[in-house]
Scaffold this motif. Structure first.
Motif, PDB file in Angstrom:
ATOM      1  N   ASP A   1       0.833  -1.209   0.000  1.00  0.00           N
ATOM      2  CA  ASP A   1       0.000   0.000   0.000  1.00  0.00           C
ATOM      3  C   ASP A   1       0.864   1.255   0.000  1.00  0.00           C
ATOM      4  OD1 ASP A   1      -2.343  -1.450  -0.029  1.00  0.00           O
ATOM      5  OD2 ASP A   1      -2.665  -1.339   2.141  1.00  0.00           O
TER       6      ASP A   1
ATOM      7  N   ALA B   1       2.386   1.681  -3.537  1.00  0.00           N
ATOM      8  CA  ALA B   1       1.412   2.134  -4.525  1.00  0.00           C
ATOM      9  C   ALA B   1       1.052   3.608  -4.329  1.00  0.00           C
ATOM     10  CB  ALA B   1       0.161   1.261  -4.455  1.00  0.00           C
ATOM     11  N   SER B   2       0.841   4.007  -3.079  1.00  0.00           N
ATOM     12  CA  SER B   2       0.496   5.408  -2.795  1.00  0.00           C
ATOM     13  C   SER B   2       1.645   6.336  -3.146  1.00  0.00           C
ATOM     14  CB  SER B   2       0.130   5.564  -1.313  1.00  0.00           C
ATOM     15  OG  SER B   2      -1.009   4.817  -0.988  1.00  0.00           O
ATOM     16  N   TRP B   3       2.861   5.913  -2.793  1.00  0.00           N
ATOM     17  CA  TRP B   3       4.050   6.719  -3.080  1.00  0.00           C
ATOM     18  C   TRP B   3       4.257   6.871  -4.583  1.00  0.00           C
ATOM     19  CZ3 TRP B   3       8.699   4.826  -5.314  1.00  0.00           C
ATOM     20  CH2 TRP B   3       9.775   5.726  -5.311  1.00  0.00           C
ATOM     21  N   ALA B   4       4.099   5.774  -5.342  1.00  0.00           N
ATOM     22  CA  ALA B   4       4.269   5.830  -6.801  1.00  0.00           C
ATOM     23  C   ALA B   4       3.247   6.775  -7.427  1.00  0.00           C
ATOM     24  CB  ALA B   4       4.139   4.431  -7.399  1.00  0.00           C
ATOM     25  N   GLN B   5       2.024   6.725  -6.940  1.00  0.00           N
ATOM     26  CA  GLN B   5       0.986   7.613  -7.467  1.00  0.00           C
ATOM     27  C   GLN B   5       1.297   9.069  -7.142  1.00  0.00           C
ATOM     28  OE1 GLN B   5      -2.941   6.877  -5.893  1.00  0.00           O
ATOM     29  NE2 GLN B   5      -3.936   7.873  -7.625  1.00  0.00           N
ATOM     30  N   GLU B   6       1.726   9.305  -5.911  1.00  0.00           N
ATOM     31  CA  GLU B   6       2.062  10.666  -5.492  1.00  0.00           C
ATOM     32  C   GLU B   6       3.222  11.242  -6.300  1.00  0.00           C
ATOM     33  OE1 GLU B   6       4.098  12.779  -1.589  1.00  0.00           O
ATOM     34  OE2 GLU B   6       2.936  10.938  -1.320  1.00  0.00           O
ATOM     35  N   LYS B   7       4.212  10.382  -6.610  1.00  0.00           N
ATOM     36  CA  LYS B   7       5.389  10.824  -7.366  1.00  0.00           C
ATOM     37  C   LYS B   7       5.145  10.862  -8.864  1.00  0.00           C
ATOM     38  CE  LYS B   7       9.430  10.665  -6.171  1.00  0.00           C
ATOM     39  NZ  LYS B   7      10.478  11.703  -5.959  1.00  0.00           N
ATOM     40  N   GLY B   8       4.003  10.373  -9.316  1.00  0.00           N
ATOM     41  CA  GLY B   8       3.726  10.339 -10.743  1.00  0.00           C
ATOM     42  C   GLY B   8       4.552   9.298 -11.484  1.00  0.00           C
TER      43      GLY B   8
ATOM     44  N   GLN C   1       5.218   5.641 -13.281  1.00  0.00           N
ATOM     45  CA  GLN C   1       4.590   4.449 -13.832  1.00  0.00           C
ATOM     46  C   GLN C   1       5.164   3.258 -13.071  1.00  0.00           C
ATOM     47  OE1 GLN C   1       5.466   3.411 -17.886  1.00  0.00           O
ATOM     48  NE2 GLN C   1       7.586   4.121 -17.821  1.00  0.00           N
TER      49      GLN C   1
ATOM     50  N   ARG D   1      -1.563  -3.953  -9.198  1.00  0.00           N
ATOM     51  CA  ARG D   1      -1.418  -2.491  -9.148  1.00  0.00           C
ATOM     52  C   ARG D   1      -0.417  -1.970 -10.164  1.00  0.00           C
ATOM     53  NH1 ARG D   1      -2.480  -0.536  -3.146  1.00  0.00           N
ATOM     54  NH2 ARG D   1      -3.443  -2.391  -2.257  1.00  0.00           N
TER      55      ARG D   1
END
Length: 274
Positions: free
Chosen positions: A186, A189-196, A198, A238
């Motif tokens: 989790d 996934a959250s960190w990757a989304q926040e950092k933009g 892929q 994810r």
């Protein structure tokens, strides 16, 4: 400060020997960098915030020009030095053929926040999900460093970054590259989304794309999985699945080899594409 240790029951010897176990490392918050080359790199990393606690060395090491120079450097940095009798030194060491010096350092407990301001416009990260072999883990850290990656992340349950074989396999790259351990799915996934970023995951799957068909010039994190079971199902759902084409009879690639191929495809796309 230089002192001598002759006894196998000396507290420094016992404490150092205990660092061979994960429990011992966690209890003391320390780990070992053993050998002349790794010792030189550890000493050079003092400016990067790596703190040396003390060093054990043998008389033979001190009698050599290179060893004496390393000891002088450590002493100038304020690192306590202990000339240790051969039997006591062997008890403190994890290797079968010790090189005459080991340095005990404080572990760095990096979090994902330490990767937030690396300065890269399109960072490339390697994620190791459940990788258990210390040689594989250390080799991947070394390769990621060579390829200019922004950091290496280990999911919770992966091999200990500070295990002696892992440290040795990094060949000093542990001191150069940000490494974060104990990351949950989790959190990743959250960190990757926040950092933009892929989020790609290596998988032999019919829905996967060839790794070279992906745009690795974008901000990216690539996940490589456990040696036997691959990337966990929780992460696969994810991420975008990618694979490295194989045309012989081999069913799979060593995880260290797979990571090197992906890293250098990123290098090719970022630095050598026409």
């Amino acid at each position: 400060m230089r002192e001598k240790i002759d006894s196998l029951s000396n507290r420094k010897i016992k404490d150092t020997a205990a660092l061979a176990t994960r429990r011992g490392r966690q209890k003391q918050g320390r780990f070992v960098a053993e050998g002349l080359r790794l010792g030189e790199m550890a000493a050079a990393a003092a400016d990067a915030g790596w703190k040396t606690c003390y060093a054990l060395y043998t008389a033979d090491l001190a009698s050599g020009e290179r060893g004496a120079k390393l000891l002088d450097t450590l002493e100038a940095q304020g690192c306590p030095l202990y000339e240790t009798a051969d039997a006591a030194f062997r008890k403190a060491c994890a290797t079968e053929s010790p090189q005459g010096i080991l340095i005990v350092l404080e572990m760095k407990q990096n979090g994902l926040e330490s990767l937030q301001n690396q300065g890269e416009s399109a960072p490339f990260y390697v994620v190791l999900d459940g990788v258990q072999d210390p040689g594989n883990a250390g080799t991947i850290i070394r390769t990621a460093d060579a390829a200019g990656a922004a950091g290496v992340l280990f999911t919770k349950g992966s091999v200990d970054v500070y295990e002696e074989k892992t440290v040795r396999a990094t060949m000093g790259s542990l001191f150069h590259l940000p490494v974060v351990s104990g990351v949950t799915v989790d959190e990743l996934a959250s960190w990757a989304q926040e950092k933009g970023l892929q989020l790609l995951a290596a998988a032999l799957d019919e829905t996967a794309r060839p790794h070279f068909a992906c745009d690795l010039t974008r901000p990216t994190a690539v996940v490589f999985g456990n040696e036997g079971n691959g990337v966990s199902a929780a992460l696969l759902v994810r991420a975008q699945k990618v694979y490295i084409p194989m045309y012989g009879a081999a069913e799979s690639l060593n995880v260290g080899t797979a990571a090197a191929i992906a890293l250098y495809e990123a290098v090719r796309q970022r630095h050598f594409s026409a």
